[in-house]
Write a protein that holds these residues in place. Sequence first.
Motif, PDB file in Angstrom:
ATOM      1  N   VAL A   1      46.837  28.408 -19.393  1.00  0.00           N
ATOM      2  CA  VAL A   1      46.241  29.742 -19.336  1.00  0.00           C
ATOM      3  C   VAL A   1      44.888  29.630 -18.648  1.00  0.00           C
ATOM      4  N   PRO A   2      44.777  30.183 -17.436  1.00  0.00           N
ATOM      5  CA  PRO A   2      43.512  30.029 -16.714  1.00  0.00           C
ATOM      6  C   PRO A   2      42.382  30.794 -17.382  1.00  0.00           C
TER       7      PRO A   2
ATOM      8  N   PRO B   1      39.431  37.666 -20.417  1.00  0.00           N
ATOM      9  CA  PRO B   1      39.779  39.068 -20.641  1.00  0.00           C
ATOM     10  C   PRO B   1      40.669  39.277 -21.861  1.00  0.00           C
ATOM     11  N   LEU B   2      41.606  38.334 -22.128  1.00  0.00           N
ATOM     12  CA  LEU B   2      42.470  38.494 -23.295  1.00  0.00           C
ATOM     13  C   LEU B   2      41.651  38.437 -24.579  1.00  0.00           C
TER      14      LEU B   2
ATOM     15  N   ILE C   1      33.014  37.755 -15.735  1.00  0.00           N
ATOM     16  CA  ILE C   1      33.718  38.548 -16.740  1.00  0.00           C
ATOM     17  C   ILE C   1      32.747  39.120 -17.775  1.00  0.00           C
TER      18      ILE C   1
ATOM     19  N   PHE D   1      40.244  32.809 -16.223  1.00  0.00           N
ATOM     20  CA  PHE D   1      40.085  34.219 -15.879  1.00  0.00           C
ATOM     21  C   PHE D   1      41.112  35.101 -16.562  1.00  0.00           C
ATOM     22  N   LEU D   2      42.104  34.494 -17.221  1.00  0.00           N
ATOM     23  CA  LEU D   2      43.044  35.274 -18.016  1.00  0.00           C
ATOM     24  C   LEU D   2      42.654  35.203 -19.491  1.00  0.00           C
TER      25      LEU D   2
ATOM     26  N   VAL E   1      33.557  32.340 -13.036  1.00  0.00           N
ATOM     27  CA  VAL E   1      34.479  33.315 -13.615  1.00  0.00           C
ATOM     28  C   VAL E   1      33.915  33.907 -14.897  1.00  0.00           C
TER      29      VAL E   1
END
Lengths: 306, 283
Positions: free
Chosen positions: A141-142, A148-149, A252, A144-145, A248
Amino acid sequence: MLSIFFKRLLLAIPVLIVVASITFFLVRLAPGGPFDAEKAVSEQVMKNLNEVYNLNAPLSEQYFDYMSGVLVGDFGPSFRFPGRSVTELIMTGLPVTFELAIYSMLIALFIGVLSGVIAALKRNTFLDYIPMSIAMIGICVPTFLLGPLLVLIFGINLELLPVSGWDQLPGDKILPSITLGFAYAAYIARLSRGGMLEILNQDFIRTARAKGLSETRVITKHAMQGGLIPVVSFLGPAVAGLLAGSFVVETIFQIPGLGRFYVEAAFNRDYTMILGTTIFFSFMIVVFNLLSDMLALWLNPRSRDV
Amino acid sequence: MSNSSSLWSDALSRLLKNKAAVAGALILVILITLALLAPWIAPYPYAYQDLDLGASAPSSAHLLGTDVLGRDLFSRILYGARISLLVGFIATTVALIIGVSWGIIAGYFGGKIDSVMMRIVDVLYGLPFIIFIILLMVIFGRNLWLLFLAIGAIEWLTMARIVRAQVLTLKNQEFVLAAQAMGVSNFSMFRRHLLPNILGPIAVYATLTIPQVMLLESFLSFLGLGIQPPMSSWGTLIKDGVESMEEYSWLLIYPGLTFTITLFALNFFGDGLRDALDPKTSD
């Protein structure tokens, strides 16, 4: 030991010079002048602008001026923030990014080493499978994902933690640090598991056990010192990754750190800022690689006397 | 020849026993097929906008919902798969070509050539490449092919090291000496004698490079420095999803899920391949 250190240090200097030179000329290659995007200005103003930023001098002179500035930590003025120097901007962002990196690394080391060592000791049990599956998720799971999650779950749905900012609301440092640290926790867990498994099979561990040492002492005193060498060697390269991750994470969470400055400079085509930060980042990466290699060498008794 | 074919068939049977690797391979096959067939199976063209509809939750007309411009998310994920997988394969191929030639030449000739070439690799390892790619994208514009090349050009270092180490163990074996004695040219030595013997490690490392490359592309796209609209990769879809996740969480969740599953599949398949081809190095 010391001679290896100086050899590596000597190698690092040409590397840094090459990086700085390549970056300098790449930036000069960029199509269009730095002020093309500005509203049309008179020829005189343009000339003065070029004068201020030393763009009228021959390229070789610009190069040597710039490089001698870099040597004393002067990266020149910023194109986009008139009146502020690149060094000033770097010094504003650096403490924030540094703090973020430290928290992330502490989280990563604590979770990673703990779960990796336990997984190695309890091989092929649930205490091995579950942390190692989570580690696989951490690798896949990068950032940048994940960021946000986490914001979506803990910030927006559960309303437990602030969704952005740094040092403004209580707890606003938690999500960014976890986001940045998680992937490293995963790598470190895998590395320490592998390193520990290799060490635990060796004769000197059996000897230590046969001498009647307590299991805790065998693990903490004898096994972990060698078993964690891979983790230490990983810390240097991890700094490069942390920097990329900070681009990143700071974007964010809207953190005013060096990473976000860099991304903004890339968007604004603030060439002096890009040039300065690139050289600065390279410097940090080379230094940390050197330090972690030296630490790993020192931890390994076989190479200590070399 | 019989020896080499049994090596591959042994590896295949070991690979088939590894459930995670087989599942990974299946997912990849399905994904690649879907990506190739995207123009025929996607329910809508990828840039088709239904502005009256706007963002809508998943429904029977739009399987995974639509984005703020009323574009069908399922179709966009399918088309995004083409870009993301394309980057993965092309950049890995670039890395493969550079890394394998570098490694074979360094390993085979040895001596001064080897030490100079590997010293270059050592030096390059220490550089902040991600920053260089950003720099290149800023200076030369966000060109798709430049992106492929740049990513490929930084991922070859480990490949060069692996290949060199393999060649070093091969080059003193009898078949190489025999080929040398027969006056085989360097090029055919590389192509006919060395390369076939190191295909295993190359295949393994290439499979593990693809997810790294895809991550790098989506990282750049997420920052807005990679693929540019109206084209979309999974990275740009995730970026768009983040911008509107407060109201329309499906726009983040589905592209994110697709991307993560793909990375899982690639990693499991790569790990399985490594264990199958070289049982000794598995952990």
